[in-house]
Design an enzyme around this catalytic site. Structure first.
Site, PDB file in Angstrom:
ATOM      1  N   CYS A   8     -51.593-105.149 -44.485  1.00 20.79           N
ATOM      2  CA  CYS A   8     -50.438-105.966 -44.077  1.00 20.79           C
ATOM      3  C   CYS A   8     -50.149-107.042 -45.120  1.00 20.79           C
ATOM      4  O   CYS A   8     -51.052-107.739 -45.564  1.00 20.79           O
ATOM      5  CB  CYS A   8     -50.726-106.620 -42.729  1.00 20.79           C
ATOM      6  N   CYS A  59     -41.832-103.213 -41.198  1.00 18.72           N
ATOM      7  CA  CYS A  59     -43.133-103.672 -40.680  1.00 18.72           C
ATOM      8  C   CYS A  59     -44.075-104.002 -41.825  1.00 18.72           C
ATOM      9  O   CYS A  59     -44.219-103.221 -42.758  1.00 18.72           O
ATOM     10  CB  CYS A  59     -43.831-102.577 -39.883  1.00 18.72           C
ATOM     11  N   CYS A  86     -55.680-108.156 -41.851  1.00 19.83           N
ATOM     12  CA  CYS A  86     -55.648-106.689 -41.792  1.00 19.83           C
ATOM     13  C   CYS A  86     -55.360-106.163 -43.193  1.00 19.83           C
ATOM     14  O   CYS A  86     -54.490-106.684 -43.900  1.00 19.83           O
ATOM     15  CB  CYS A  86     -54.589-106.209 -40.810  1.00 19.83           C
ATOM     16  N   GLU A 112     -39.720-115.325 -41.374  1.00 25.46           N
ATOM     17  CA  GLU A 112     -38.645-114.347 -41.319  1.00 25.46           C
ATOM     18  C   GLU A 112     -38.486-113.758 -39.921  1.00 25.46           C
ATOM     19  O   GLU A 112     -39.450-113.605 -39.179  1.00 25.46           O
ATOM     20  CB  GLU A 112     -38.924-113.229 -42.320  1.00 25.46           C
ATOM     21  N   CYS A 147     -50.848-115.532 -41.134  1.00 23.83           N
ATOM     22  CA  CYS A 147     -51.713-114.914 -40.132  1.00 23.83           C
ATOM     23  C   CYS A 147     -53.161-115.095 -40.555  1.00 23.83           C
ATOM     24  O   CYS A 147     -53.462-115.139 -41.743  1.00 23.83           O
ATOM     25  CB  CYS A 147     -51.385-113.428 -40.036  1.00 23.83           C
ATOM     26  N   CYS A 150     -37.061-108.783 -33.936  1.00 23.32           N
ATOM     27  CA  CYS A 150     -38.491-108.864 -34.231  1.00 23.32           C
ATOM     28  C   CYS A 150     -38.802-110.307 -34.620  1.00 23.32           C
ATOM     29  O   CYS A 150     -38.305-110.818 -35.626  1.00 23.32           O
ATOM     30  CB  CYS A 150     -38.795-107.887 -35.372  1.00 23.32           C
TER      31      CYS A 150
HETATM   32  N1  SAH Z   1     -50.568-109.429 -35.166  1.00 25.20           N
HETATM   33  C1  SAH Z   1     -49.797-108.586 -34.280  1.00 25.20           C
HETATM   34  C2  SAH Z   1     -48.326-108.706 -34.542  1.00 25.20           C
HETATM   35  C3  SAH Z   1     -47.865-108.161 -35.889  1.00 25.20           C
HETATM   36  S1  SAH Z   1     -46.972-106.770 -35.508  1.00 25.20           S
HETATM   37  C4  SAH Z   1     -50.314-107.161 -34.364  1.00 25.20           C
HETATM   38  O1  SAH Z   1     -51.208-106.914 -35.171  1.00 25.20           O
HETATM   39  O2  SAH Z   1     -49.894-106.318 -33.585  1.00 25.20           O
HETATM   40  C5  SAH Z   1     -46.677-105.999 -36.958  1.00 25.20           C
HETATM   41  C6  SAH Z   1     -46.938-104.513 -36.849  1.00 25.20           C
HETATM   42  O3  SAH Z   1     -46.694-103.924 -38.128  1.00 25.20           O
HETATM   43  C7  SAH Z   1     -48.379-104.227 -36.506  1.00 25.20           C
HETATM   44  O4  SAH Z   1     -48.551-103.057 -35.761  1.00 25.20           O
HETATM   45  C8  SAH Z   1     -48.950-104.053 -37.883  1.00 25.20           C
HETATM   46  O5  SAH Z   1     -50.168-103.417 -37.831  1.00 25.20           O
HETATM   47  C9  SAH Z   1     -47.862-103.273 -38.580  1.00 25.20           C
HETATM   48  N2  SAH Z   1     -47.928-103.351 -40.032  1.00 25.20           N
HETATM   49  C10 SAH Z   1     -48.476-104.335 -40.772  1.00 25.20           C
HETATM   50  N3  SAH Z   1     -48.375-104.063 -42.078  1.00 25.20           N
HETATM   51  C11 SAH Z   1     -47.720-102.893 -42.184  1.00 25.20           C
HETATM   52  C12 SAH Z   1     -47.292-102.105 -43.293  1.00 25.20           C
HETATM   53  N4  SAH Z   1     -47.492-102.496 -44.553  1.00 25.20           N
HETATM   54  N5  SAH Z   1     -46.643-100.962 -43.017  1.00 25.20           N
HETATM   55  C13 SAH Z   1     -46.392-100.592 -41.740  1.00 25.20           C
HETATM   56  N6  SAH Z   1     -46.778-101.300 -40.675  1.00 25.20           N
HETATM   57  C14 SAH Z   1     -47.443-102.429 -40.880  1.00 25.20           C
END
Ligand code: SAH
Length: 367
Positions: free
Chosen positions: A122, A341, A119, A95, A115, A108
């Site tokens: 996420c 995000c 985390c 996406e 991935c 974005c």
């Molecule tokens: N792997 C990279 C790129 C992904 S960026 C990184 O970790 O930075 C995606 C962003 O959205 C990151 O800051 C991630 O931590 C955040 N994110 C992931 N899941 C989320 C969620 N459920 N709610 C809000 N932010 C989230």
């Protein structure tokens, strides 16, 4: 007779194109001509590239092609955000999201199918991992979005910023991501300034070091916790690259100039959002040229987390600001189309089988 597979020209940045044309006995400036046709004029048919000789056009059709992912679905949110579901030739999908704001339009972009980092908050992590995207699949997201938003036909720049913040960890797909970012920055492709291209990482220190030398775009780091024990839980990569070393790498990245690193901090109720956490964050970022982006947590099915209340978020924000930290609370955009995000998912076969393990685990939890 076996025919050689064709080279997808979207996989090559300027350096790659120069080498490709050298292999055909052609001068380096062919790269500029072809970049302009593809990225400025949106032309993908070699026959229409009229400043190349007929003979070269014919040879190009033999040895090269220009292949983009296929748009399977385009959704538009009530707030003007767009989301595209793109399918690659191998059936995987990813996406891409566009977020319009008053003074800019941010795209974005995803870097991997899924991935590997896992985390805990996420939704991409829950899906597992399949593979790295190619350079063409990364820059193809920008090209498709630009065309679909009408940027290729008008003079105005609709996409003014690109953030590598979609699915995946960009620094674990280093070469393809850097080549794609070179194209975002190239004057004869998208011509964005380094300030307007941001790479977001969960904190791969060797990747940050390499990036500083190769393509020093703006850097964002997903911090999410002010101390190692909590960060180990939220971002397991922290066990390998702990906070202190990560922040030292961030300082080296921006050097002595005026640039800052953006630290992303997702607000999880009762987990990382107390006044104490805020004060710890202030201490931890002391001496680092930093901006903080507080991100309201976006829920997805089967998550154990909830988002901090607006009051808690405001209190946390206030503590950072009164300590002199530049702080922004990110507005949640596109959540009605699951484009916020951490909500990007795509569809693919998970090679790590993380999803199956998780489902099996939740079944045993219920019994
Ligand atoms: N792997 C990279 C790129 C992904 S960026 C990184 O970790 O930075 C995606 C962003 O959205 C990151 O800051 C991630 O931590 C955040 N994110 C992931 N899941 C989320 C969620 N459920 N709610 C809000 N932010 C989230």
């Amino acid at each position: 007779m076996e025919t050689e597979p064709k080279t997808n020209l979207l996989d090559l940045d300027r350096k790659g194109l120069i080498a490709f044309f050298a292999g055909m006995g052609e001068p380096a400036f062919r790269s500029t001509q072809v970049l302009k046709w593809i990225y400025v004029r949106g032309v993908r048919d070699f026959g229409a590239m009229t400043d190349l000789s007929k003979d070269l056009r014919a040879r190009l059709s033999q040895s090269a092609d220009i292949v983009l992912p296929e748009v399977v679905r385009e959704q538009r949110s009530g707030d003007g955000s767009h989301k595209w579901l793109l399918r690659m030739p191998d059936g995987n999908s990813i996406e891409t999201v566009f977020i319009p704001e008053e003074d800019r339009g941010t795209l974005c972009v995803s870097s991997q199918v899924g991935c590997t980092l896992n985390c805990s908050f996420c939704s991409t992590a829950q899906q597992g991992f399949n593979r790295n995207l190619t350079t063409g699949e990364i820059i193809g997201q920008v090209l498709l979005a630009a065309e679909s938003l009408g940027q290729m036909t008008s003079e105005c720049r609709i996409i003014s910023n690109v953030v590598m913040m979609g699915m995946g960890e960009p620094l674990l797909n280093y070469d393809n991501v850097v080549a794609a970012m070179n194209l975002m920055l190239d004057d004869f492709a998208f011509g964005l300034s380094k300030r307007r291209v941001t790479l977001s990482t969960a904190g791969i220190i060797p990747g940050i070091e390499r990036l500083r030398r190769d393509c020093d775009v703006s850097l964002a780091v997903s911090l999410h916790a002010p101390e190692d024990q909590l960060r180990n839980e939220l971002v397991p990569l922290n066990r390998k690259y702990p906070i202190k070393e990560l922040l030292a790498a961030c300082k080296r990245y921006v050097g002595e100039g005026r640039r800052r690193v953006t630290f992303e901090y997702v607000m999880l109720a009762g987990i990382n959002d107390s006044d104490t956490h805020a004060r710890q964050l202030v201490r931890c970022l002391r001496g680092v040229p930093a901006k903080v982006n507080l991100i309201p947590f976006n829920p997805f099915p089967q998550t154990g987390y909830t988002c901090s209340s607006p009051e808690r978020l405001a209190a946390f924000h206030r503590i950072l600001v009164s300590a002199g930290l530049v702080t922004l609370t990110r507005k949640t955009r596109g959540d009605d189309i699951d484009a916020a995000c951490g909500q990007l998912a795509g569809q693919f076969r998970d090679r790590t089988q993380r999803r199956e393990r998780r489902l099996a685990q939740s079944r045993t939890d219920i019994q």
